[in-house]
Design an enzyme around this catalytic site. Structure first.
Site, PDB file in Angstrom:
ATOM      1  CG  ASP A   1      13.027  25.967  25.454  1.00 15.37           C
ATOM      2  OD1 ASP A   1      14.113  25.610  24.947  1.00 15.37           O
ATOM      3  OD2 ASP A   1      11.927  25.743  24.926  1.00 15.37           O
ATOM      4  CB  ILE A   2      18.042  23.474  26.857  1.00 12.30           C
ATOM      5  CG1 ILE A   2      17.164  22.469  26.159  1.00 12.30           C
ATOM      6  CG2 ILE A   2      18.634  22.986  28.149  1.00 12.30           C
ATOM      7  CD1 ILE A   2      17.963  21.239  25.726  1.00 12.30           C
TER       8      ILE A   2
ATOM      9  CG  ASN B   1       4.729  25.320  18.504  1.00 16.36           C
ATOM     10  OD1 ASN B   1       4.176  26.379  18.230  1.00 16.36           O
ATOM     11  ND2 ASN B   1       6.021  25.244  18.808  1.00 16.36           N
TER      12      ASN B   1
ATOM     13  CD  GLN C   1       3.016  18.547  19.990  1.00 16.45           C
ATOM     14  OE1 GLN C   1       1.991  18.556  19.313  1.00 16.45           O
ATOM     15  NE2 GLN C   1       3.072  18.033  21.209  1.00 16.45           N
TER      16      GLN C   1
ATOM     17  CG  HIS D   1       5.852  21.511  25.088  1.00 14.15           C
ATOM     18  ND1 HIS D   1       5.677  20.365  24.353  1.00 14.15           N
ATOM     19  CD2 HIS D   1       6.474  22.398  24.287  1.00 14.15           C
ATOM     20  CE1 HIS D   1       6.192  20.545  23.141  1.00 14.15           C
ATOM     21  NE2 HIS D   1       6.665  21.778  23.064  1.00 14.15           N
TER      22      HIS D   1
ATOM     23  CG  HIS E   1       6.686  27.171  23.775  1.00 10.09           C
ATOM     24  ND1 HIS E   1       8.050  26.981  23.650  1.00 10.09           N
ATOM     25  CD2 HIS E   1       6.116  26.158  23.079  1.00 10.09           C
ATOM     26  CE1 HIS E   1       8.283  25.908  22.898  1.00 10.09           C
ATOM     27  NE2 HIS E   1       7.124  25.387  22.543  1.00 10.09           N
TER      28      HIS E   1
END
Ligand code: 5GP
Ligand code: ZN
Length: 134
Positions: free
Chosen positions: A30-31, A86, A93, A99, A101
């Site tokens: 994750d960025i 989410n 979300q 996706h 996490h």
């Protein structure tokens, strides 16, 4: 899907730091990490929510989550994980491509548990709610 940011990552139009990849899933860092090694796992087909994946795709997705967790475990040796997603805006979300996490947890990191997401059980008792499922 055209302007889906995660589909762009899948097409290689946006770079990513891959944690795990197979024919059905891609896992990448994750960025904007909430923990060291915070990883996102996505199915390679565009599906907005968990409800949109059939059983076969869910199986491969779930397997990909496990493989990504193992890679994070091997490289960063966290003490535990919170893993989840989410679903829909109300739950937080932002990117409309399913996706998972993977949030590695470390002793003393100051984070909470899944119970810290919400504490608003509503007016009905658990017994009343249970009747809906009978
Ligand atoms: P959501 O709030 O939709 O469950 O989470 C979306 C996650 O995707 C966020 O944690 C956000 O930091 C991450 N994210 C959004 N855009 C990008 C991107 O272009 N690259 C990467 N690696 N992560 C992204
Ligand atoms: Zn997509």
């Amino acid at each position: 899907m055209e302007d889906c940011i995660f589909c762009k990552i899948l097409k290689g139009e946006i770079p990513n730091h891959t944690v795990y990849e197979d024919k059905n899933v891609l896992a990448f860092l994750d960025i904007y990490p909430h923990a060291k090694g915070h990883t996102i796992v996505i199915p390679k087909v565009h599906a907005e929510t968990y409800f949109d994946l059939n059983e076969e795709l869910l199986t491969s997705f779930s397997n990909g989550v496990k493989r990504a967790m193992e890679n994070v475990q091997n490289k960063l040796q966290p003490d535990g994980f919170n893993v989840g997603w989410n679903q829909n805006k109300v739950a937080g979300q932002v990117v409309p491509h399913l996706h998972m996490h993977i949030i590695p947890r470390y002793e003393g990191d100051g984070g909470g548990s899944i119970h810290s997401i919400i504490k608003n059980p509503g007016e009905k008792t658990v017994d009343e709610i249970s009747k809906l499922f009978e």
